[in-house]
Write a protein that holds these residues in place. Structure first.
Motif, PDB file in Angstrom:
ATOM      1  N   LEU A   1      73.951  40.781  54.829  1.00  0.00           N
ATOM      2  CA  LEU A   1      74.355  39.674  53.962  1.00  0.00           C
ATOM      3  C   LEU A   1      73.546  39.672  52.665  1.00  0.00           C
ATOM      4  CD1 LEU A   1      74.744  36.938  56.715  1.00  0.00           C
ATOM      5  CD2 LEU A   1      76.598  37.840  55.297  1.00  0.00           C
ATOM      6  N   SER A   2      72.268  40.008  52.760  1.00  0.00           N
ATOM      7  CA  SER A   2      71.424  40.075  51.561  1.00  0.00           C
ATOM      8  C   SER A   2      71.895  41.180  50.628  1.00  0.00           C
ATOM      9  CB  SER A   2      69.961  40.312  51.947  1.00  0.00           C
ATOM     10  OG  SER A   2      69.447  39.222  52.686  1.00  0.00           O
ATOM     11  N   TYR A   3      72.258  42.329  51.184  1.00  0.00           N
ATOM     12  CA  TYR A   3      72.745  43.457  50.391  1.00  0.00           C
ATOM     13  C   TYR A   3      74.010  43.062  49.626  1.00  0.00           C
ATOM     14  CZ  TYR A   3      74.596  48.141  49.360  1.00  0.00           C
ATOM     15  OH  TYR A   3      75.099  49.258  48.733  1.00  0.00           O
TER      16      TYR A   3
ATOM     17  N   ALA B   1      75.006  40.013  48.926  1.00  0.00           N
ATOM     18  CA  ALA B   1      74.669  38.958  47.960  1.00  0.00           C
ATOM     19  C   ALA B   1      74.110  39.545  46.672  1.00  0.00           C
ATOM     20  CB  ALA B   1      73.661  37.982  48.580  1.00  0.00           C
ATOM     21  N   VAL B   2      73.215  40.530  46.788  1.00  0.00           N
ATOM     22  CA  VAL B   2      72.597  41.146  45.613  1.00  0.00           C
ATOM     23  C   VAL B   2      73.618  41.935  44.802  1.00  0.00           C
ATOM     24  CG1 VAL B   2      70.960  42.923  44.869  1.00  0.00           C
ATOM     25  CG2 VAL B   2      70.272  41.249  46.572  1.00  0.00           C
ATOM     26  N   LYS B   3      74.470  42.679  45.488  1.00  0.00           N
ATOM     27  CA  LYS B   3      75.473  43.495  44.798  1.00  0.00           C
ATOM     28  C   LYS B   3      76.322  42.653  43.853  1.00  0.00           C
ATOM     29  CE  LYS B   3      75.344  47.900  45.995  1.00  0.00           C
ATOM     30  NZ  LYS B   3      75.316  48.983  44.990  1.00  0.00           N
ATOM     31  N   LYS B   4      76.702  41.465  44.310  1.00  0.00           N
ATOM     32  CA  LYS B   4      77.517  40.596  43.465  1.00  0.00           C
ATOM     33  C   LYS B   4      76.669  39.859  42.440  1.00  0.00           C
ATOM     34  CE  LYS B   4      81.119  40.014  43.067  1.00  0.00           C
ATOM     35  NZ  LYS B   4      82.043  40.488  41.989  1.00  0.00           N
ATOM     36  N   PHE B   5      75.473  39.422  42.815  1.00  0.00           N
ATOM     37  CA  PHE B   5      74.652  38.601  41.932  1.00  0.00           C
ATOM     38  C   PHE B   5      74.175  39.376  40.717  1.00  0.00           C
ATOM     39  CE2 PHE B   5      71.664  35.045  41.188  1.00  0.00           C
ATOM     40  CZ  PHE B   5      72.488  34.000  41.565  1.00  0.00           C
ATOM     41  N   GLU B   6      74.102  40.694  40.822  1.00  0.00           N
ATOM     42  CA  GLU B   6      73.677  41.518  39.696  1.00  0.00           C
ATOM     43  C   GLU B   6      74.767  41.679  38.643  1.00  0.00           C
ATOM     44  OE1 GLU B   6      70.294  44.409  41.716  1.00  0.00           O
ATOM     45  OE2 GLU B   6      72.390  45.044  41.768  1.00  0.00           O
ATOM     46  N   GLN B   7      75.951  41.155  38.930  1.00  0.00           N
ATOM     47  CA  GLN B   7      77.059  41.231  37.981  1.00  0.00           C
ATOM     48  C   GLN B   7      77.147  39.947  37.155  1.00  0.00           C
ATOM     49  OE1 GLN B   7      80.684  42.363  40.084  1.00  0.00           O
ATOM     50  NE2 GLN B   7      79.504  43.574  41.548  1.00  0.00           N
ATOM     51  N   GLN B   8      77.812  40.043  36.010  1.00  0.00           N
ATOM     52  CA  GLN B   8      77.967  38.863  35.155  1.00  0.00           C
ATOM     53  C   GLN B   8      78.785  37.788  35.856  1.00  0.00           C
ATOM     54  OE1 GLN B   8      79.621  39.730  31.332  1.00  0.00           O
ATOM     55  NE2 GLN B   8      79.331  37.667  30.534  1.00  0.00           N
ATOM     56  N   GLN B   9      79.844  38.193  36.555  1.00  0.00           N
ATOM     57  CA  GLN B   9      80.615  37.278  37.407  1.00  0.00           C
ATOM     58  C   GLN B   9      80.025  37.417  38.797  1.00  0.00           C
ATOM     59  OE1 GLN B   9      82.245  36.015  40.171  1.00  0.00           O
ATOM     60  NE2 GLN B   9      83.831  37.592  40.122  1.00  0.00           N
ATOM     61  N   TYR B  10      79.143  36.482  39.157  1.00  0.00           N
ATOM     62  CA  TYR B  10      78.252  36.673  40.292  1.00  0.00           C
ATOM     63  C   TYR B  10      78.664  35.930  41.561  1.00  0.00           C
ATOM     64  CZ  TYR B  10      76.560  32.174  38.455  1.00  0.00           C
ATOM     65  OH  TYR B  10      76.478  30.879  37.992  1.00  0.00           O
TER      66      TYR B  10
ATOM     67  N   LEU C   1      69.576  34.542  49.954  1.00  0.00           N
ATOM     68  CA  LEU C   1      69.679  35.914  50.460  1.00  0.00           C
ATOM     69  C   LEU C   1      69.287  36.934  49.397  1.00  0.00           C
ATOM     70  CD1 LEU C   1      73.000  35.432  52.441  1.00  0.00           C
ATOM     71  CD2 LEU C   1      70.796  36.072  53.454  1.00  0.00           C
ATOM     72  N   VAL C   2      69.612  36.656  48.130  1.00  0.00           N
ATOM     73  CA  VAL C   2      69.175  37.537  47.041  1.00  0.00           C
ATOM     74  C   VAL C   2      67.652  37.547  46.958  1.00  0.00           C
ATOM     75  CG1 VAL C   2      69.183  37.882  44.535  1.00  0.00           C
ATOM     76  CG2 VAL C   2      71.307  37.279  45.713  1.00  0.00           C
ATOM     77  N   ALA C   3      67.047  36.365  46.979  1.00  0.00           N
ATOM     78  CA  ALA C   3      65.585  36.276  46.925  1.00  0.00           C
ATOM     79  C   ALA C   3      64.955  36.978  48.127  1.00  0.00           C
ATOM     80  CB  ALA C   3      65.161  34.809  46.879  1.00  0.00           C
ATOM     81  N   LYS C   4      65.553  36.808  49.293  1.00  0.00           N
ATOM     82  CA  LYS C   4      65.029  37.448  50.510  1.00  0.00           C
ATOM     83  C   LYS C   4      65.072  38.969  50.382  1.00  0.00           C
ATOM     84  CE  LYS C   4      65.985  37.892  55.475  1.00  0.00           C
ATOM     85  NZ  LYS C   4      64.546  37.998  55.820  1.00  0.00           N
ATOM     86  N   TRP C   5      66.152  39.498  49.786  1.00  0.00           N
ATOM     87  CA  TRP C   5      66.288  40.944  49.609  1.00  0.00           C
ATOM     88  C   TRP C   5      65.126  41.499  48.789  1.00  0.00           C
ATOM     89  CZ3 TRP C   5      69.220  44.958  51.280  1.00  0.00           C
ATOM     90  CH2 TRP C   5      69.195  46.125  50.530  1.00  0.00           C
TER      91      TRP C   5
ATOM     92  N   VAL D   1      66.854  31.937  42.093  1.00  0.00           N
ATOM     93  CA  VAL D   1      66.351  33.106  42.822  1.00  0.00           C
ATOM     94  C   VAL D   1      64.867  33.308  42.537  1.00  0.00           C
ATOM     95  CG1 VAL D   1      66.516  35.616  43.070  1.00  0.00           C
ATOM     96  CG2 VAL D   1      68.608  34.232  42.888  1.00  0.00           C
ATOM     97  N   PHE D   2      64.470  33.185  41.273  1.00  0.00           N
ATOM     98  CA  PHE D   2      63.051  33.321  40.926  1.00  0.00           C
ATOM     99  C   PHE D   2      62.214  32.230  41.599  1.00  0.00           C
ATOM    100  CE2 PHE D   2      64.624  35.993  37.432  1.00  0.00           C
ATOM    101  CZ  PHE D   2      63.678  37.008  37.453  1.00  0.00           C
ATOM    102  N   LEU D   3      62.718  31.006  41.595  1.00  0.00           N
ATOM    103  CA  LEU D   3      61.976  29.914  42.240  1.00  0.00           C
ATOM    104  C   LEU D   3      61.810  30.172  43.733  1.00  0.00           C
ATOM    105  CD1 LEU D   3      63.625  26.827  40.463  1.00  0.00           C
ATOM    106  CD2 LEU D   3      61.343  27.774  40.058  1.00  0.00           C
ATOM    107  N   LEU D   4      62.872  30.625  44.384  1.00  0.00           N
ATOM    108  CA  LEU D   4      62.800  30.903  45.821  1.00  0.00           C
ATOM    109  C   LEU D   4      61.895  32.090  46.103  1.00  0.00           C
ATOM    110  CD1 LEU D   4      66.572  30.407  46.739  1.00  0.00           C
ATOM    111  CD2 LEU D   4      64.665  28.970  47.480  1.00  0.00           C
ATOM    112  N   ALA D   5      61.962  33.113  45.275  1.00  0.00           N
ATOM    113  CA  ALA D   5      61.132  34.305  45.492  1.00  0.00           C
ATOM    114  C   ALA D   5      59.651  33.968  45.387  1.00  0.00           C
ATOM    115  CB  ALA D   5      61.507  35.399  44.492  1.00  0.00           C
TER     116      ALA D   5
END
Length: 502
Positions: free
Chosen positions: A333-335, A337-346, A402-406, A428-432
């Motif tokens: 799920l983290s993988y 989440a990151v794949k999509k979040f790295e895109q402009q349409q996240y 999940l992005v922060a966890k990754w 994500v930065f706050l959670l990380a």
């Protein structure tokens, strides 16, 4: 009919008049906690919407910022009371996410009918299909025979009751019966509904679980809680749990005051289903506040959906996805989440894109990845089909966590720090920074990237020069850094053009 209703009245109240309360060790009266669910009379997964239109819907105001539950619904989609929808006297397939209140909804229907307040002309029965796997086996899953034995009616009498449509048959958890028994039960429900068209049949199923359509059934969807329902649920929850009414009212007021603060918007976005709102209430009841680290609440929410919810209901799944450990599921799920979040349409995935990410991570073929996606949707509700073949995470909060966890698990701080300029990465930065064991390296890389951005931006240079000159012109006992910080915040809030600042 009246004889049967009288015979079964007390047992229905005993079986279905109480409900478990998540986070609390005892059962509570259904009427003390029930909040009428809202029904959407068209399924999100049936809507034909372009991904671009849905993205615009999310970014331009049809949805509140961070809220995904209204994507694609537009302004015309109306919510209907869950009890009112039964007045149409049509068979219903009620779908919804795990913990959205489907079982409690059927309990309310059966007890209201039992007390003569709803569908009083029918004999009600609520069958939990995971129990029917064993209880119905000796009847070869024949519903007429099972109901005849349950109501103590002869074959002639049960046929008379059913042919005249004097029954309200509620079947809970179609997704919870799998394998050959599940196929038999599904076929039997369809046959029964065809044979007795006057009987009112209501089936619940997790979203995306049913493989084939049920003819002559209206498909409806349990909606997420709106703000008024959240408030009502919290009032009922603390009123039930607290020792006296005054303490319950105080706790409710404190809980809602904190929940609807600006800084707790991510928690608001999470607490829109009964199960996750119950978890949030339980945390507040035990601690008098939300966790100091929000990531702890998100972690518990994911554990609840991934493990404890099915376990508490003694449900076993038989899909390929079942064989993955919880840690592996979280990593998958983290993988994604990151794949999509790295895109402009996240936020939104095309189904083919999403299945591709699952296949990449697990090293499996496309057909198998389709099964994994359906399993994630039906078992946990963490991925939702927002429109036909357009998916997203059920909550933006979970995706951000999940992005922060990754990045925390991989300690890939350089890649994370490179996203510092993108506004949607803020949470994500706050959670990380909460979740990382040590944050020195991440903070240094964040500063390095900020410095690079500033060095390459003429407007920032002009602004920093102005800020330095302004600080030098002020005679005060405050530290220079405090003066600069004051003017930085003040001018940023006012959005004053450089030339007009004084």
């Amino acid at each position: 009919m009246q004889q049967v209703r009288s015979h079964i009245h007390d047992s229905i109240q005993s079986l279905h008049g109480v409900m478990p309360l998540w986070g609390i060790d005892h059962w509570v009266p259904l009427g003390d906690l029930f909040v009428d669910v809202n029904i959407l009379e068209s399924l999100s997964s049936n809507r034909r919407s372009e991904l671009g239109d849905l993205w615009q819907d999310f970014t331009t105001g049809n949805s509140n910022y961070r809220s995904l539950d209204r994507i694609g619904l537009g302004k015309e989609q109306q919510r209907v009371s869950g009890l009112t929808v039964l007045e149409k006297d049509t068979n219903l397939m009620v779908v919804g996410k795990p913990g959205s209140g489907k079982t409690t909804y059927l309990q309310r229907i059966v007890t209201e009918c039992n007390n003569g307040k709803l569908q009083a002309q029918r004999i009600p029965v609520l069958i939990k299909l995971r129990e029917f796997v064993d209880d119905g086996r000796k009847y070869a899953y024949n519903l007429e025979q099972f109901l005849g034995q349950l109501w103590r009616l002869s074959n002639v009498d049960i046929e008379l009751v059913l042919n005249q449509g004097k029954a309200l048959v509620l079947l809970d958890g179609l997704d919870e019966v799998t394998g050959e028994a599940g196929k038999q039960i599904t076929r039997e429900i369809k046959r029964f509904a065809r044979a007795y068209s006057q009987v009112l049949v209501v089936v619940t199923c997790r979203t995306q679980s049913q493989e084939s359509r049920f003819e002559r059934f209206d498909y409806v969807e349990v909606a997420d809680f709106n703000e008024e329902q959240v408030k009502a649920f919290a009032e009922h929850w603390f009123g039930t749990v607290c020792a006296n009414a005054g303490k319950g009212e105080t706790k409710t007021r404190e809980f809602l005051e904190q929940l609807f603060r600006e800084e707790n918007k991510p928690i608001q976005e999470l607490a829109i289903t009964p199960i996750l709102l119950s978890l949030t209430c339980a945390v507040f009841q035990q601690t008098g506040k939300f966790y100091s680290k929000r990531s702890k609440l998100y972690e518990e929410g994911l554990e609840l959906l991934l493990v404890q919810w099915d376990k508490s209901r003694s449900v076993e799944r038989d899909e390929i996805y079942r064989d993955l450990s919880v840690e592996r599921k979280l990593e998958l799920l983290s993988y994604v989440a990151v794949k999509k979040f790295e895109q402009q349409q996240y936020v939104l995935f095309e189904q083919e894109e999403l299945e591709g990410y699952i296949g990449e991570f697990l090293g499996i073929e496309r057909r198998e990845s389709q099964g994994v996606l359906r399993a994630i949707a039906s078992q946990h509700g963490l991925l939702i089909e927002r429109a036909h073949k357009v998916w997203s995470f059920s909550h933006l909060t979970f995706q951000e966590y999940l992005v922060a966890k990754w990045f925390c698990d991989k300690q890939n701080w350089q890649s994370l720090a490179s996203q510092i300029r993108n506004k949607h990465w803020r949470e994500v930065f706050l959670l990380a920074t909460e979740m990382a064991k040590t944050i020195d390296k991440l903070l240094l890389l964040m500063k390095k990237n900020i410095d690079l951005i500033a060095n390459n931006n003429q407007k920032i240079h002009q602004f920093m020069n102005w800020l330095s000159q302004k600080q030098s012109s002020i005679k005060t006992f405050y530290k220079p850094s405090a003066v600069r910080a004051f003017y930085l915040v003040a001018n940023s809030n006012l959005h004053i053009p450089y030339g007009n600042r004084s």
